[in-house]
Scaffold this motif. Sequence first.
Motif, PDB file in Angstrom:
ATOM      1  N   ALA A  19       0.839  -1.207   0.000  1.00 59.61           N
ATOM      2  CA  ALA A  19       0.000   0.000   0.000  1.00 59.61           C
ATOM      3  C   ALA A  19       0.872   1.254   0.000  1.00 59.61           C
ATOM      4  O   ALA A  19       0.537   2.269  -0.616  1.00 59.61           O
ATOM      5  CB  ALA A  19      -0.924   0.000   1.219  1.00 59.61           C
ATOM      6  N   VAL A  20       2.020   1.169   0.662  1.00 55.45           N
ATOM      7  CA  VAL A  20       2.954   2.297   0.739  1.00 55.45           C
ATOM      8  C   VAL A  20       3.892   2.307  -0.469  1.00 55.45           C
ATOM      9  O   VAL A  20       4.176   3.360  -1.040  1.00 55.45           O
ATOM     10  CB  VAL A  20       3.784   2.220   2.050  1.00 55.45           C
ATOM     11  CG1 VAL A  20       4.832   3.308   2.101  1.00 55.45           C
ATOM     12  CG2 VAL A  20       2.862   2.294   3.263  1.00 55.45           C
ATOM     13  N   MET A  21       4.356   1.128  -0.872  1.00 55.13           N
ATOM     14  CA  MET A  21       5.411   1.050  -1.874  1.00 55.13           C
ATOM     15  C   MET A  21       4.932   1.099  -3.324  1.00 55.13           C
ATOM     16  O   MET A  21       5.717   1.381  -4.220  1.00 55.13           O
ATOM     17  CB  MET A  21       6.235  -0.237  -1.661  1.00 55.13           C
ATOM     18  CG  MET A  21       7.056  -0.220  -0.385  1.00 55.13           C
ATOM     19  SD  MET A  21       8.099   1.240  -0.186  1.00 55.13           S
ATOM     20  CE  MET A  21       9.226   1.042  -1.568  1.00 55.13           C
ATOM     21  N   ASN A  22       3.644   0.839  -3.580  1.00 54.14           N
ATOM     22  CA  ASN A  22       3.186   0.812  -4.971  1.00 54.14           C
ATOM     23  C   ASN A  22       3.430   2.139  -5.711  1.00 54.14           C
ATOM     24  O   ASN A  22       3.966   2.121  -6.818  1.00 54.14           O
ATOM     25  CB  ASN A  22       1.714   0.409  -5.051  1.00 54.14           C
ATOM     26  CG  ASN A  22       1.353  -0.145  -6.412  1.00 54.14           C
ATOM     27  OD1 ASN A  22       1.610  -1.295  -6.711  1.00 54.14           O
ATOM     28  ND2 ASN A  22       0.769   0.694  -7.260  1.00 54.14           N
ATOM     29  N   PRO A  23       3.063   3.292  -5.124  1.00 50.49           N
ATOM     30  CA  PRO A  23       3.352   4.553  -5.825  1.00 50.49           C
ATOM     31  C   PRO A  23       4.853   4.756  -6.072  1.00 50.49           C
ATOM     32  O   PRO A  23       5.246   5.228  -7.138  1.00 50.49           O
ATOM     33  CB  PRO A  23       2.806   5.619  -4.864  1.00 50.49           C
ATOM     34  CG  PRO A  23       1.774   4.907  -4.053  1.00 50.49           C
ATOM     35  CD  PRO A  23       2.297   3.511  -3.892  1.00 50.49           C
ATOM     36  N   ALA A  24       5.683   4.362  -5.108  1.00 49.04           N
ATOM     37  CA  ALA A  24       7.136   4.494  -5.270  1.00 49.04           C
ATOM     38  C   ALA A  24       7.636   3.631  -6.418  1.00 49.04           C
ATOM     39  O   ALA A  24       8.501   4.037  -7.199  1.00 49.04           O
ATOM     40  CB  ALA A  24       7.844   4.114  -3.968  1.00 49.04           C
ATOM     41  N   GLU A  25       7.077   2.443  -6.549  1.00 52.21           N
ATOM     42  CA  GLU A  25       7.452   1.523  -7.627  1.00 52.21           C
ATOM     43  C   GLU A  25       7.055   2.099  -8.990  1.00 52.21           C
ATOM     44  O   GLU A  25       7.815   2.013  -9.950  1.00 52.21           O
ATOM     45  CB  GLU A  25       6.764   0.172  -7.388  1.00 52.21           C
ATOM     46  CG  GLU A  25       7.034  -0.874  -8.428  1.00 52.21           C
ATOM     47  CD  GLU A  25       8.376  -1.580  -8.258  1.00 52.21           C
ATOM     48  OE1 GLU A  25       8.660  -2.449  -9.086  1.00 52.21           O
ATOM     49  OE2 GLU A  25       9.136  -1.243  -7.334  1.00 52.21           O
TER      50      GLU A  25
END
Length: 195
Positions: A19-25
Amino acid sequence: GCSYLAGIAGSVATLLHDAVMNPAEVVKQRLQMFNSPYTSVLGCVRTVHRTEGFRAFYRSYTTQLTMNVPFQAIHFITYELLQEHLNPRRHYNPGSHIVAGAVAGAVAAAATTPLDVCKTLLNTQENTALSSLNIRGHLSGMANAFSTVYQLGGVPGFFKGVQARVIYQMPSTAIAWSVYEFFKYFLTKQALEKK
């Protein structure tokens, strides 16, 4: 047994992590694209938000979960099963932790490569892929991505980059398990000495 509980634990942690890392990816992949129009993280975030909306950062979230939940489940279960054979007494044994960690990472990486290919398509190459097939609009998720990958490359298309993915994961998971097992041993030993 214990290996399946480990698989469940890894899967639940993945839900929160992604949920946190998807936008960063999404941002990382767009910056890494060949001939990327983006020159900075903030510039990429602003442009994507302005041109595609907030949903663009989560378009691949279900695909990410569909990939990462099986990855972590396979990874943890394989590690635990290998430990049962290599180190049945569960002593601190760096060699068994490194081997089991590397093999668990390799198995999980290979098994989930088709999902990674679909996730990458959703995050980066959607417009190119769709225009090459004369389709307008957006890919709406995993089913669409699977169908598009198959149309573009057949079954082999799902395994593009499998070797690189396995090679990348093996040292990563070997190191992670070695460090985890070392601190588990070290902290348990310290606690017993204090008693």
